[in-house]
Design a protein around this motif. Structure first.
Motif, PDB file in Angstrom:
ATOM      1  N   ARG A 172       0.710  -1.235  -0.061  1.00 52.21           N
ATOM      2  CA  ARG A 172       0.010  -0.122   0.048  1.00 52.21           C
ATOM      3  C   ARG A 172       0.835   1.371   0.093  1.00 52.21           C
ATOM      4  N   GLN A 173       2.082   1.267  -0.211  1.00 50.27           N
ATOM      5  CA  GLN A 173       3.051   2.246  -0.404  1.00 50.27           C
ATOM      6  C   GLN A 173       2.834   2.998  -1.750  1.00 50.27           C
ATOM      7  N   PRO A 174       2.951   4.188  -1.628  1.00 51.86           N
ATOM      8  CA  PRO A 174       2.866   4.977  -3.043  1.00 51.86           C
ATOM      9  C   PRO A 174       3.749   4.573  -4.132  1.00 51.86           C
ATOM     10  N   PHE A 175       4.818   4.083  -3.856  1.00 48.95           N
ATOM     11  CA  PHE A 175       5.726   3.536  -4.777  1.00 48.95           C
ATOM     12  C   PHE A 175       5.549   2.342  -5.551  1.00 48.95           C
ATOM     13  N   TYR A 176       4.832   1.371  -4.709  1.00 45.67           N
ATOM     14  CA  TYR A 176       4.499   0.051  -4.864  1.00 45.67           C
ATOM     15  C   TYR A 176       3.930  -0.135  -6.440  1.00 45.67           C
ATOM     16  N   ASP A 177       2.808   0.571  -6.680  1.00 45.62           N
ATOM     17  CA  ASP A 177       2.130   0.397  -7.922  1.00 45.62           C
ATOM     18  C   ASP A 177       3.119   0.871  -9.057  1.00 45.62           C
ATOM     19  N   GLU A 178       4.161   1.551  -8.864  1.00 46.62           N
ATOM     20  CA  GLU A 178       4.900   1.858 -10.087  1.00 46.62           C
ATOM     21  C   GLU A 178       6.210   0.730 -10.351  1.00 46.62           C
ATOM     22  N   LEU A 179       6.101   0.003  -9.395  1.00 44.60           N
ATOM     23  CA  LEU A 179       7.250  -1.002  -9.673  1.00 44.60           C
ATOM     24  C   LEU A 179       6.626  -2.293 -10.587  1.00 44.60           C
ATOM     25  N   GLY A 180       5.496  -2.364 -11.088  1.00 45.99           N
ATOM     26  CA  GLY A 180       5.055  -3.314 -11.943  1.00 45.99           C
ATOM     27  C   GLY A 180       3.810  -3.807 -11.768  1.00 45.99           C
ATOM     28  N   PRO A 181       3.153  -4.573 -12.701  1.00 42.04           N
ATOM     29  CA  PRO A 181       1.946  -5.264 -12.243  1.00 42.04           C
ATOM     30  C   PRO A 181       2.191  -6.422 -11.076  1.00 42.04           C
ATOM     31  N   PHE A 182       0.959  -6.418 -10.361  1.00 37.63           N
ATOM     32  CA  PHE A 182       0.990  -7.418  -9.086  1.00 37.63           C
ATOM     33  C   PHE A 182       1.543  -8.714  -9.537  1.00 37.63           C
ATOM     34  N   VAL A 183       1.163  -9.287 -10.605  1.00 37.02           N
ATOM     35  CA  VAL A 183       1.909 -10.688 -10.709  1.00 37.02           C
ATOM     36  C   VAL A 183       3.273 -10.879 -10.636  1.00 37.02           C
ATOM     37  N   GLU A 184       4.179  -9.609 -10.961  1.00 39.07           N
ATOM     38  CA  GLU A 184       5.378  -9.651 -10.899  1.00 39.07           C
ATOM     39  C   GLU A 184       5.807  -9.275  -9.735  1.00 39.07           C
ATOM     40  N   THR A 185       5.256  -8.242  -9.059  1.00 40.02           N
ATOM     41  CA  THR A 185       5.667  -7.801  -7.751  1.00 40.02           C
ATOM     42  C   THR A 185       5.119  -8.394  -6.330  1.00 40.02           C
ATOM     43  N   GLY A 186       4.066  -9.167  -6.338  1.00 40.82           N
ATOM     44  CA  GLY A 186       3.450  -9.735  -5.305  1.00 40.82           C
ATOM     45  C   GLY A 186       4.337 -10.771  -4.673  1.00 40.82           C
ATOM     46  N   PRO A 187       4.619 -11.698  -5.602  1.00 44.57           N
ATOM     47  CA  PRO A 187       5.424 -12.852  -4.825  1.00 44.57           C
ATOM     48  C   PRO A 187       6.724 -12.546  -4.283  1.00 44.57           C
ATOM     49  N   THR A 188       7.446 -11.315  -4.841  1.00 49.29           N
ATOM     50  CA  THR A 188       8.579 -10.832  -4.203  1.00 49.29           C
ATOM     51  C   THR A 188       8.341 -10.045  -2.858  1.00 49.29           C
ATOM     52  N   ALA A 189       7.154  -9.412  -2.713  1.00 45.51           N
ATOM     53  CA  ALA A 189       6.595  -8.748  -1.513  1.00 45.51           C
ATOM     54  C   ALA A 189       6.405  -9.629  -0.379  1.00 45.51           C
ATOM     55  N   ILE A 190       5.714 -10.960  -1.050  1.00 41.13           N
ATOM     56  CA  ILE A 190       5.588 -11.962   0.123  1.00 41.13           C
ATOM     57  C   ILE A 190       6.741 -12.300   0.752  1.00 41.13           C
ATOM     58  N   TRP A 191       7.982 -12.814   0.005  1.00 38.70           N
ATOM     59  CA  TRP A 191       9.053 -13.351   0.251  1.00 38.70           C
ATOM     60  C   TRP A 191       9.676 -12.133   1.122  1.00 38.70           C
TER      61      TRP A 191
END
Length: 210
Positions: A172-191
């Motif tokens: 939910r950080q402002p920069f998060y959506d700029e990193l790319g689609p969730f399918v790419e960033t979500g797994p990294t965020a979980i780890w």
């Protein structure tokens, strides 16, 4: 000099501990109110694509909330000393909550999770296994009456429990959506939500050991 123990200054370490606990309670409280409790209204609009798997999701959230709520009491030395029987009962409830949450999490990862991408499913399974493993080790060592090791593994278990709170905060950080689609960033965020905190925790636990 006043030697009354009740008037003795509170150690700096105690202040730090209480400040840390207060921060965790506030941080986790926002997660509970904003992200967890709305699901218990059982409204389809809240569940979205998870509606078909609403009961495993409810099981996952319920078990996680039990662990998140009871965890701090397990580390409260004064409470444990004066209410040992209650401490043990809470400990069993903590373990049971995590077991329910882990089973539900794996069910979700193999259905709605894999529907997003196999990397997302794998990340969820990795978190579930870490949660189960750290808690299982804590349970094993209390059965063996190895209290120090039990406490250390409980710390690790709660760090993994807190991963869900950190994940929601991170995404939910402002920069998060700029990193790319969730399918790419979500797994990294979980780890990142459990591997990095667990790594830091391990350094702290091992720092003064000989």
């Amino acid at each position: 000099m006043n030697k009354n123990p009740s008037l003795a200054p509170i150690p700096f370490k105690t202040w730090i501990s209480w400040l840390g606990i207060t921060f965790l309670v506030v941080f986790a409280g926002r997660f509970v109110l904003n992200d967890a409790l709305p699901y218990f209204g059982l409204e389809e609009s809240v569940f979205g694509r998870f509606w078909v798997m609403k009961w495993p999701l409810i099981g996952h959230i319920s078990g996680g909330l039990i662990a998140l709520t009871l965890g701090p009491f397990q580390f409260w030395t004064a409470f444990r000393t004066h209410y040992l029987k209650v401490h043990r009962m809470m400990g069993m409830a903590y373990i049971s909550g995590i077991l329910v949450a882990v089973i539900s999490s794996i069910a979700l990862s193999l259905t709605t999770g894999i529907a997003i991408h196999w990397t997302w499913s794998l990340a969820l399974i990795g978190l579930a296994l870490a949660w189960f493993g750290t808690t299982g080790m804590a349970f094993r060592f209390i059965l063996l009456r190895r209290i120090t090791l039990h406490k250390e593994w409980m710390v690790r278990s709660y760090v993994v429990t807190f991963a869900f709170v950190l994940f929601r905060w991170l995404t939910r950080q402002p920069f998060y959506d700029e990193l790319g689609p969730f399918v790419e960033t979500g797994p990294t965020a979980i780890w990142l939500s459990w591997v990095l905190p667990l790594f830091i925790t391990e350094i702290v636990l091992q720092w003064n050991k000989r």
